[in-house]
Design a protein around this motif. Structure first.
Motif, mmCIF file in Angstrom:
data_model
loop_
_atom_site.group_PDB
_atom_site.id
_atom_site.type_symbol
_atom_site.label_atom_id
_atom_site.label_comp_id
_atom_site.label_asym_id
_atom_site.label_seq_id
_atom_site.Cartn_x
_atom_site.Cartn_y
_atom_site.Cartn_z
ATOM 1 N N GLU A 313 -5.479 -1.443 -8.881
ATOM 2 C CA GLU A 313 -4.037 -1.246 -8.686
ATOM 3 C C GLU A 313 -3.750 -0.132 -7.683
ATOM 4 O OE1 GLU A 313 -4.567 -1.672 -13.270
ATOM 5 O OE2 GLU A 313 -5.727 -0.963 -11.549
ATOM 6 N N ASP A 314 -4.704 0.779 -7.508
ATOM 7 C CA ASP A 314 -4.492 1.917 -6.618
ATOM 8 C C ASP A 314 -4.825 1.614 -5.153
ATOM 9 O OD1 ASP A 314 -3.759 3.480 -8.803
ATOM 10 O OD2 ASP A 314 -5.808 4.160 -9.161
ATOM 11 N N ILE A 315 -5.534 0.500 -4.895
ATOM 12 C CA ILE A 315 -6.002 0.233 -3.533
ATOM 13 C C ILE A 315 -4.864 0.121 -2.525
ATOM 14 C CG2 ILE A 315 -7.174 -1.478 -2.075
ATOM 15 C CD1 ILE A 315 -9.133 -1.941 -4.361
ATOM 16 N N PRO A 316 -3.772 -0.638 -2.794
ATOM 17 C CA PRO A 316 -2.706 -0.737 -1.788
ATOM 18 C C PRO A 316 -2.089 0.611 -1.420
ATOM 19 C CG PRO A 316 -2.489 -2.493 -3.404
ATOM 20 C CD PRO A 316 -3.535 -1.567 -3.925
ATOM 21 N N LEU A 317 -1.753 1.418 -2.417
ATOM 22 C CA LEU A 317 -1.140 2.719 -2.124
ATOM 23 C C LEU A 317 -2.120 3.651 -1.423
ATOM 24 C CD1 LEU A 317 1.064 3.573 -5.240
ATOM 25 C CD2 LEU A 317 1.826 3.123 -2.917
ATOM 26 N N LEU A 318 -3.372 3.633 -1.872
ATOM 27 C CA LEU A 318 -4.396 4.464 -1.230
ATOM 28 C C LEU A 318 -4.578 4.083 0.231
ATOM 29 C CD1 LEU A 318 -7.335 4.876 -3.773
ATOM 30 C CD2 LEU A 318 -6.262 6.708 -2.447
ATOM 31 N N ALA A 319 -4.683 2.777 0.489
ATOM 32 C CA ALA A 319 -4.884 2.309 1.862
ATOM 33 C C ALA A 319 -3.720 2.715 2.746
ATOM 34 C CB ALA A 319 -5.063 0.791 1.877
ATOM 35 N N GLU A 320 -2.498 2.555 2.254
ATOM 36 C CA GLU A 320 -1.316 2.925 3.045
ATOM 37 C C GLU A 320 -1.278 4.433 3.288
ATOM 38 O OE1 GLU A 320 2.006 1.345 0.921
ATOM 39 O OE2 GLU A 320 1.902 -0.605 1.938
ATOM 40 N N GLN A 321 -1.601 5.206 2.267
ATOM 41 C CA GLN A 321 -1.584 6.660 2.406
ATOM 42 C C GLN A 321 -2.615 7.132 3.436
ATOM 43 O OE1 GLN A 321 -3.403 9.378 -0.599
ATOM 44 N NE2 GLN A 321 -1.281 9.892 -1.062
ATOM 45 N N LEU A 322 -3.833 6.612 3.326
ATOM 46 C CA LEU A 322 -4.894 7.007 4.251
ATOM 47 C C LEU A 322 -4.580 6.565 5.674
ATOM 48 C CD1 LEU A 322 -7.900 6.046 1.954
ATOM 49 C CD2 LEU A 322 -7.216 8.374 2.574
#
Length: 473
Positions: A313-322
């Motif tokens: 569930e964290d992958i989309p937000l992490l990818a966008e943040q990075l």
């Protein structure tokens, strides 16, 4: 931001010329005449860039480098030398110099070099200011929300914390979050990767030494414990520490005191310890390579970081943040991610965890250039063919590749085989905690063959977590 520069130059007239030139360029610059004086200034003041002449009275410039980097890890250093040789330049770089310039040089040449260094300092500051270490850890998944609640609960206390998790899951980030939420946040957080320092130097790194403690100890040096006094000391990869050092660390944890190398004087410190490891410490306890009393002393609060594949569930937000952070720090336009690329990102297993995701997003951003959209072809090859396991589904079994997986237009046989081999090596290393011998055994392969394959595929150069078996004993 204002860039602070220290010039270590014994020629007073030339030193004044340099200081005037830097002042005109808008920098804050100071000058000293010796390495010993520079050491005193660096201990009390924070400089962004240090320009060091090699031919100094007393300690030479390149001999000073390790001392400076020990006090101020990551500081940018430029060495100048009148009697320059290729071997001297190489030696300076080996000792940690960021750049090297021959004397005599034009002021414009040095100004250009410092401009590049100043830009690097600014990028670092931007990244630090926008870091998830400012308590913005992505936590959409239930297990990460629970972990952040635990971080907030334990941060106000001086409790020793043990953080475990696979390589690349963000153990140092959690340590920084604990420090930032604690009453110690106005004091230093000092980090040390125990696996990155040779065993014979690790004791010096931890406890420091007095002048004359050993050959080459021309001045005293504070260790990481003293540097972290009243703050927090983060000891990463604690599982790789040798047994003799483990006993010394245990004493510090119990008594909050130690002796520097070459000294009988006891030094008392007030330090909170946060330790981390990607190793299986319970297995280390069984094979007697890790002290049980030290384990129980460290394991007061145990935070277990889940792998990225366990918090999808964290992958989309992490990818966008990075992606956003990298684009902002490099001047690239804001980018969105194509739906097909999103499917690959969320279905891949990410054996390298958040660190691998960060590398993938930076690669995609760089390859897409000024294009505002990241497409599937911008992602790394292993991610483009990703599956829920992170390794091709047919790779996980002993079955041959099904014929229907070959596309109509055909495929590059050598590239596919190389990719399969690379994925297997990475997966085995990840499962073995970076230990080459154990990883080779998982593949029923000789260690020498395994190491040769790592070198051929340049996996060792790309992954600093790869360790020899001696380091994990």
């Amino acid at each position: 931001m204002s860039i602070r520069i220290l010039f270590v130059e014994d020629d007073a007239q030339w030193r004044n010329v340099l200081l005037e030139a830097m002042a005109e360029a808008g920098y804050q610059a100071e000058g000293v005449a010796s390495a010993e004086a520079a050491m005193v200034r660096s201990a009390s003041e924070v400089f962004d860039i240090v320009v060091i002449d090699n031919e100094l009275p007393g300690m030479s410039g390149i001999d000073f480098l390790p001392h400076l980097l020990g006090m101020r890890p990551g500081i940018i250093t430029i060495v100048t030398a009148a009697q320059s040789t290729v071997s001297l330049a190489v030696e300076a770089m080996k000792r940690g110099a960021t750049d090297f310039i021959n004397k005599p040089f034009a002021l414009n040449d040095l100004a250009s070099m410092i401009s590049v260094a100043a830009e690097r300092v600014s990028r670092r500051a931007f990244a630090a200011g926008n870091s998830v270490a400012a308590i913005s850890i992505v936590a959409e998944s239930p297990m990460m929300r629970i972990l952040l609640d635990q971080v907030a609960a334990i941060a106000p206390f001086n409790t020793t914390v043990l953080v475990t998790g696979e390589t690349g899951t963000g153990k140092e980030l959690v340590a920084r979050s604990i420090h930032q939420l604690s009453p110690r946040r106005t004091h230093p957080l000092v980090a040390l990767n125990c696996a990155a320092v040779p065993e014979q130097l690790l004791e010096d790194e931890l406890f420091g030494h007095v002048k004359g403690a050993f050959t080459g100890a021309q001045s005293a040096r504070d260790g990481r414990f003293e540097q972290a006094d009243n703050g927090t000391l983060f000891l990463d990869e604690i599982g790789d520490m040798s047994l003799p050092l483990q006993s010394k660390l245990l004493r510090v944890l119990q008594e909050r005191e130690f002796e520097k190398l070459g000294s009988s004087r006891t030094v008392k410190v007030d330090v909170r310890i946060i330790a981390a490891t990607s190793a299986d410490l319970e297995h280390r306890l069984e094979d007697k390579s890790f002290r049980s009393d030290l384990f129980y002393r460290l394991n007061v609060v145990h935070l277990r970081l889940p792998p990225l594949r366990g918090r999808t569930e964290d992958i989309p937000l992490l990818a966008e943040q990075l992606l956003t952070r990298f684009c902002a720090s490099t001047g690239l336009p804001a980018k969105k991610i194509d739906d097909t690329a999103w499917r690959a990102l969320t279905s891949y297993r990410w054996p390298g965890n958040v660190r691998q995701l960060q590398n993938a997003m930076e690669r995609a951003a760089a390859l897409s250039g000024m294009n505002p959209t990241i497409y599937l072809h911008d992602l790394p090859e292993e991610v483009r063919g990703g599956s829920p396991t992170g390794v091709s589904t047919w790779l996980a079994s002993s079955e041959p590749v099904p014929l229907q997986q070959i596309p109509d237009e055909g495929l590059n046989f050598d590239a596919v085989v190389t990719n399969v081999e690379r994925e297997l090596l990475l997966e085995s290393l990840n499962k073995a905690g970076g230990n080459k011998l154990r990883a080779a055994k998982l593949l029923n392969m000789k260690r020498t063959t395994f190491v040769e394959k790592l070198k051929r595929l340049q996996i060792e150069a790309a992954d600093g977590s790869v360790k020899d078996e001696q380091q994990t004993q």
